[in-house]
Structures are given as structure tokens and as C-alpha cells.
Motif scaffolding. Sequence first.
Motif, PDB file in Angstrom:
ATOM      1  N   ARG A 117       0.854  -1.195   0.000  1.00  0.00           N
ATOM      2  CA  ARG A 117       0.000   0.000   0.000  1.00  0.00           C
ATOM      3  C   ARG A 117       0.883   1.235   0.000  1.00  0.00           C
ATOM      4  N   LEU A 118       0.245   2.395   0.078  1.00  0.00           N
ATOM      5  CA  LEU A 118       0.952   3.640   0.328  1.00  0.00           C
ATOM      6  C   LEU A 118       0.849   3.983   1.810  1.00  0.00           C
ATOM      7  N   HIS A 149      -1.936 -13.736 -22.470  1.00  0.00           N
ATOM      8  CA  HIS A 149      -3.032 -13.672 -21.498  1.00  0.00           C
ATOM      9  C   HIS A 149      -2.414 -13.708 -20.101  1.00  0.00           C
ATOM     10  N   LEU A 150      -2.567 -12.622 -19.338  1.00  0.00           N
ATOM     11  CA  LEU A 150      -1.953 -12.492 -18.024  1.00  0.00           C
ATOM     12  C   LEU A 150      -3.010 -12.635 -16.943  1.00  0.00           C
ATOM     13  N   THR A 151      -2.689 -13.418 -15.917  1.00  0.00           N
ATOM     14  CA  THR A 151      -3.581 -13.588 -14.771  1.00  0.00           C
ATOM     15  C   THR A 151      -2.772 -13.486 -13.487  1.00  0.00           C
ATOM     16  N   TRP A 152      -3.369 -12.886 -12.468  1.00  0.00           N
ATOM     17  CA  TRP A 152      -2.727 -12.803 -11.155  1.00  0.00           C
ATOM     18  C   TRP A 152      -3.762 -12.409 -10.106  1.00  0.00           C
ATOM     19  N   GLU A 153      -3.366 -12.505  -8.856  1.00  0.00           N
ATOM     20  CA  GLU A 153      -4.203 -12.118  -7.721  1.00  0.00           C
ATOM     21  C   GLU A 153      -3.656 -10.813  -7.174  1.00  0.00           C
ATOM     22  N   ASN A 154      -4.422  -9.728  -7.353  1.00  0.00           N
ATOM     23  CA  ASN A 154      -3.951  -8.427  -6.876  1.00  0.00           C
ATOM     24  C   ASN A 154      -4.203  -8.296  -5.382  1.00  0.00           C
ATOM     25  N   ARG A 155      -3.126  -8.148  -4.619  1.00  0.00           N
ATOM     26  CA  ARG A 155      -3.235  -8.005  -3.169  1.00  0.00           C
ATOM     27  C   ARG A 155      -2.738  -6.644  -2.688  1.00  0.00           C
ATOM     28  N   SER A 156      -2.327  -5.786  -3.603  1.00  0.00           N
ATOM     29  CA  SER A 156      -1.786  -4.474  -3.246  1.00  0.00           C
ATOM     30  C   SER A 156      -2.762  -3.373  -3.634  1.00  0.00           C
ATOM     31  N   SER A 157      -2.726  -2.276  -2.902  1.00  0.00           N
ATOM     32  CA  SER A 157      -3.570  -1.130  -3.186  1.00  0.00           C
ATOM     33  C   SER A 157      -2.709   0.066  -3.582  1.00  0.00           C
ATOM     34  N   ILE A 239      -6.902   2.296  -7.185  1.00  0.00           N
ATOM     35  CA  ILE A 239      -7.071   3.604  -6.536  1.00  0.00           C
ATOM     36  C   ILE A 239      -8.235   3.530  -5.557  1.00  0.00           C
ATOM     37  N   GLY A 240      -8.204   4.375  -4.531  1.00  0.00           N
ATOM     38  CA  GLY A 240      -9.208   4.287  -3.474  1.00  0.00           C
ATOM     39  C   GLY A 240     -10.104   5.486  -3.336  1.00  0.00           C
ATOM     40  N   MET A 241     -10.000   6.465  -4.255  1.00  0.00           N
ATOM     41  CA  MET A 241     -10.801   7.677  -4.155  1.00  0.00           C
ATOM     42  C   MET A 241     -11.435   8.028  -5.499  1.00  0.00           C
ATOM     43  N   LEU A 242     -12.686   8.486  -5.458  1.00  0.00           N
ATOM     44  CA  LEU A 242     -13.303   9.018  -6.657  1.00  0.00           C
ATOM     45  C   LEU A 242     -12.531  10.256  -7.114  1.00  0.00           C
TER      46      LEU A 242
END
Length: 415
Positions: A117-118, A149-157, A239-242
Motif C-alpha cells: 500500500r501507500l 493472457h496475463l492472470t494474477w491475484e492483486n493483493r496491493s492497493s 485507486i481508493g478515491m473518486l
Amino acid sequence: TGKSAASEAERSGYGPAGRQDGQVMVTGDAEPVLDNGLVRISVRPDGALRLESRDGTVLDGVGRLVDGGDCGDSYNYGPPSGDVLVQEPEVVSVLVAEKGPVRGTLEIDRRYAWPARLDPDGSRSAQLERVVVRTRVELLHGEPFARLHLTWENRSSDHRLRVHVPLGRPAATSNAEGQFAVVARGMRPEAGTAGEYPIPTYPASGFVDAGGAGVLLTRATEYELLEDGQLALTILRSIGMLSRNVHPYRDEPAGPQLETPTAQCLGPVEVSLAVMPHKGSWHDADLVAAAERYRHPFVHRTGTGTRTDLEEHLRTDPGEGLSGEGLSVEGRGVAMTSLRRRGDWLELRLVAETPADTTALVGGAGAPVTAARLCDLLGREGQTVPVHDGVLRLPMRAWQIRTIQLRTERQSPMR
């Protein structure tokens, strides 16, 4: 549209279908190579690809991933105050999944350690999330491009992930397909609205091309032509904000400062694209046709008979039951943008995405055209257009949009 791989390769300017009539060969296990006579694909130690076309164009480093922080919002990317770029994987493994001759497939796993995260001060956190990105690389019979074709589990924000494609030769201009046009852009950022810091990232829909590197797309994608001779395509923004009231690239808020937790895109992610090395310009390589072909997925079914059964069928009843061709649209730079029913007619809209005049060929053996007439964008009837031998030959000026209504012997090609 139904087209054979070999004939498509010849129509696209790639000559005869090369290795064993365009068949895919896979050599090596520890260091596998895919080759169909049109493009050769090998894997570098860092998991990125080296692509070499038959015309000698080389793209070395295709698919390299670069992850960086993002303190922006849904309107604008924002670089964090203490950014850390993660570019190298910790571990790389390669598996040969399919060995041809119709399709060759590699599965490349790359493990990365991305900041979680940040931190409140705007820097990327010391806490790491280890993520495995799997890249499925496909090379098909007669195709001059590699499907990824790329696949992954995103665990970061709060981060941005971009995939890099190196150019085959120096270029200061990119060309991106959009709405009924292909737009040329330079490397300098275009002026934005007042109060926004402009950055040289631009949208592409069907494809983006620069320096002999054509990237074929399945959805609208943001890209940037970098100074070091690479295309960087954004494949994930978390991203976490509008909108953020305080933004490094904007003087004023773009909207309300509301939290958007699901825009962090945590969980499984899938991205598909294709890369085509080529000489000449995007229209010399006919990237419009290549993008159209890429967007129609490879269709296959597992057979229930033996090879002897198939050979006997082809000997005694050639062609019967083997063709699924319907209404076809051909022509250099011609793209179909819509096809729908209008009463007893089929209404087809075409655009000539080419700087030169061209001719659209509509019909074919699968669905011969019996009648045709022009119409406007609202579907209002215009003049009748002659049809010869089941094919409508429609002249088109550069960048022209034309809408036609037609009838065919098979009035059910929409499937």
C-alpha cells in the motif's frame, strides 16, 4: 468473418505460410521456442519475450512488467512522493503447455514482491505482497502475432501496473486506433484542462503501434510512448478515491472526495493482448485486419474419431460439414463496426481506417449477397448498389464511413 489462416497470411502481405504451411513448432524444453514461420518467440531469463518476425523485425523484452505507486484517483494518475518501481521478478519458471501444430503454448510464471500500500506520508510501504503473474503465450497456425493472457491475484492497493513492449526501431510518434479513426500522437503531452498537469498517456481501442511494434487490444487501454523506446500499457490501476482534494497533478478537485474501495481491484485480474512485430507503417502491416482477427477468438473442439476417420472423411467427402463460413467482410483497412437486422434486411456499417482509398468486399461463398442498397446513419433507404457473383464491391474513400443494407441467400449469418 471466416478466413483460413494460410490465405489470411498471404492477403496480409506476409507471403506464403512459411514453416510447413504455417504450422507451429515448439523446440526445446528448458529454453523453449515457438515458431510458425511468420514469428519466432523465445523466453528471456527475466520471463519477458523476444519476438522476431520473418521480415527481421525484433522486439526484445515484450511483456516486462513495471509496478509503481499511484496516489491519484479515478480521474488522474498521481505519482507518490516516495515511489518505488518493481521491475524484476524474484523467480521465473516456464512450462510448455501445447506443442502444435495448430497452436503452441507456453506458461510463464513470474513471482514479484509488490509494496502492499501507500503509507500516510505518500511513500510505498515496506510491507510486501508476493504475487505470481502467469503469462500464457500462444502462437497459432498462420498468425503473425503472439497472443498474451496475463492472470494474477492483486493483493496491493494504490499502485499502477504497466506492461512494456520495446520498439523494433526508433520512433517519436505512435498511432492508436479509436472511434472510426487512427490517431497519430507525439511524445510530448497534449494540453489538458486548466489546472491539470498534462502527461503523455493516451487511449487506444483496437490497437496501438510505434516503431514496428503493433499491440492488439480487446478493450480501451491507456498507453505511453517512452523516451527509452518502449510502449508502456496500463493494465491495472488500483485507486481508493473518486477524487482527491489534494492531487499532485491537479490544482482543484475533479469531483467529490469519496472513498471507492472496490476500485482498488483486489482479487483475481485477467488481461489479454497480442503483439505483432512488423516492418513499415501500421497500414503497411494492415493492423486493422490483424486486430479484427485477434478479437475473434480461436475456436476449437475435441474430436471423437481417429485420424484414420478424418482422413477417410476428407477423401470421400471433402469440405462437407467442415466449413462454418458466413458473411465475410474484406478489404485493406476496412473494419466492420456494426451488423444488425433492419426488417428483412441486414444493416452493415463499415469504416475505411486507412489513409488510402480502398474497396470493401462483402458476401462470399458462405453467404452470397443477393441485393444491396445504401442508407444513412439513421437507416433511411438510399440508392441500390449492384452485386456481382454474390459479392458486393463497395469503393470507399480514406476514412469514409458507409452504411449498407443487404440481403443474402443465407439470411442467418449473425451468430
